[in-house]
Scaffold this active site. Structure first.
Site, PDB file in Angstrom:
ATOM      1  N   ASP A  40       1.036  -1.358   0.116  1.00 14.46           N
ATOM      2  CA  ASP A  40       0.092   0.039   0.032  1.00 14.46           C
ATOM      3  C   ASP A  40       0.960   1.283   0.057  1.00 14.46           C
ATOM      4  OD1 ASP A  40      -1.905   1.864   0.214  1.00 14.46           O
ATOM      5  OD2 ASP A  40      -2.601   1.327   2.223  1.00 14.46           O
ATOM      6  N   ASP A 135      -2.504   2.418  -6.059  1.00 13.92           N
ATOM      7  CA  ASP A 135      -1.582   2.259  -5.202  1.00 13.92           C
ATOM      8  C   ASP A 135      -1.577   1.031  -4.220  1.00 13.92           C
ATOM      9  OD1 ASP A 135      -3.738   2.917  -3.607  1.00 13.92           O
ATOM     10  OD2 ASP A 135      -2.667   4.301  -2.213  1.00 13.92           O
ATOM     11  N   GLU A 136      -2.445   0.080  -4.708  1.00 14.76           N
ATOM     12  CA  GLU A 136      -2.400  -1.151  -3.774  1.00 14.76           C
ATOM     13  C   GLU A 136      -2.280  -2.348  -4.834  1.00 14.76           C
ATOM     14  OE1 GLU A 136      -5.218  -1.610  -0.848  1.00 14.76           O
ATOM     15  OE2 GLU A 136      -5.125   0.578  -0.528  1.00 14.76           O
TER      16      GLU A 136
HETATM   17 MG   LIG Z   1      -2.447   4.071  -0.169  1.00 12.61          MG
END
Ligand SMILES: [Mg+2]
Length: 425
Positions: A40, A135-136
């Site tokens: 993350d 973003d993951e």
């Molecule tokens: Mg994040």
């Protein structure tokens, strides 16, 4: 009430339980031994803005539209979070909580570009990568950790690579299931690294409130609380029959998730988006073939490549022709444009131009033709004006969409472009 709601609850993150059961070979060990990484990125959009504008570093910034419009914050930097600014909050509210907050407009196109770079890095650590958002991502590292010494060292090397190449920090969690890996990545933020074994699940995850478990939405939370479940640990140890009575098979599945025993696999994407190209080639019959036959083959190849691009939601701006003569002499010629496209006819016209320049007037027999499109990026939904914003572009778009929808429904061979019939299967 809970029977048919897996997909809504988990939003594509987990597979449906019955889908899992079908894929699992009979008698195979279930989750045992699987190891998953969840990554993350920390305050991702804000971090990218700080790289672009170093004077923003360490300041409370909110990425999103300006407070004069009715916008929302997409990411807040950690200094802004200290004032209570959160993603999803209205920009007006953010300004009230933190009057000195600096608003920056979001540059989605740039962000997706960096996300593609991230995915390239992930692929160096595991062939099995599932990006769940910009973003993951999840990586299946089962059997990979020994290459790095330990899981912790793998995690550290992954973090170092991202920091060295992109100047970004992330929080990494490693565990036996996707949910537990995701919980692990959230334990220490920013710049955290948490490896959970079964003991760690009991010590770190089980005391957390049950609402923190991925898959538990508001109505499930109410149902669980009504029967007395407060923590993830409570759920893990609750009698199965009682859960089943209240929540059906979903209750049972949640219990497995809480125990770190669910069987969700990392759903690897077929194609990593950057530095890759999509291509198709075809060997021609040994007898000399006409120029028309070659052009029809090229049209067919363009059709195959652009169909795949559209299915994966990519557009590209470099088009390459590969041509091999019967004496095995091979050439590749490429043209790169400033604008991205996935338009079949447009790409065909480019390929045709390259082909004409390459073969000239000669009738030298051709053995193989190939078409590749590279410089791929995830498609942007509002196309730039210019080259493709004309009536021909719009017409092509309608044709492409129509052909794609027919093929989605009835299979690839249901329709062929008239001019490509000679080259089709
Ligand atoms: Mg994040």
């Amino acid at each position: 009430m809970f029977g048919n709601s897996w997909q809504d609850r988990v939003d594509g993150f987990l597979e449906k339980p019955e889908a899992n059961q079908k894929r699992r070979p009979p008698g195979a060990a279930r989750f045992r031994g699987r190891r998953i990484v969840h990554i993350d990125m920390d305050a991702y959009f804000a971090a990218l803005e700080e790289i672009k504008n170093p004077h923003l570093a360490g300041k409370p910034i909110a990425v999103g539209s300006s407070p004069t419009s009715r916008g929302v914050v997409s990411t807040a930097s950690y200094p802004a979070r200290r004032y209570g600014v959160r993603s999803g909050m209205s920009t007006r509210e953010a300004l009230r909580l933190c009057p000195q907050v600096i608003f920056v407009g979001s540059e989605l196109q740039q962000y997706t570009y960096v996300s593609a770079e991230l995915i390239n890095i992930y692929h160096k650590f595991s062939p099995s990568v599932q990006a769940t958002s910009v973003d993951e991502a999840f990586l299946d590292i089962t059997g990979c950790a020994h290459l790095y010494g330990s899981e912790e060292q793998l995690g550290r090397q992954l973090k170092n690579t991202i920091r060295d190449k992109l100047s970004l920090t992330c929080s990494v969690g490693i565990a036996s299931t996707k949910v537990m890996a995701k919980v692990a990545s959230s334990v220490f933020k920013p710049d955290g690294l948490t490896v959970l074994d079964q003991q760690g699940i009991i010590q770190i995850v089980h005391p957390l409130p049950v609402g923190k478990l991925w898959g538990v939405g508001p109505s499930t939370l109410r149902a669980l609380e009504e029967i007395g479940i407060k923590t993830i640990g409570d759920l893990a140890h609750w009698p199965v029959d009682k859960l089943r009575r209240r929540l059906g098979s979903f209750g049972e599945a949640l219990r497995l998730i809480a125990r770190g025993e669910d069987d969700s696999r990392v759903l690897a994407q077929e194609e990593p988006p950057q530095d890759k190209s999509m291509s198709h080639e075809r060997t021609l019959p040994l007898k000399a073939v006409s120029r028309d036959y070659q052009l029809a083959t090229l049209h067919y190849l363009c059709d195959r490549v652009t169909r795949r691009m559209r299915r994966h939601n990519y557009e590209g701006r470099t088009v390459t022709l590969k041509l091999r003569w019967t004496d095995f002499k091979t050439i590749t010629r490429a043209i790169t444009f400033s604008q991205y496209t996935d338009d079949t006819l447009h790409i065909y016209k480019i390929v045709k131009g390259i082909w004409q320049a390459a073969v000239g007037e000669s009738n030298k027999p051709v053995r193989l033709l190939g078409v590749a499109v590279s410089h791929l990026r995830e498609k942007v939904n509002n196309p730039q004006l210019g080259l493709f914003d004309n009536s021909a572009g719009r017409r092509h778009k309608i044709t492409d969409t129509f052909i794609d929808s027919l093929r989605d429904k009835y299979g690839e061979s249901v329709i062929h472009r008239a001019y490509s019939h000679l080259g089709s299967d």
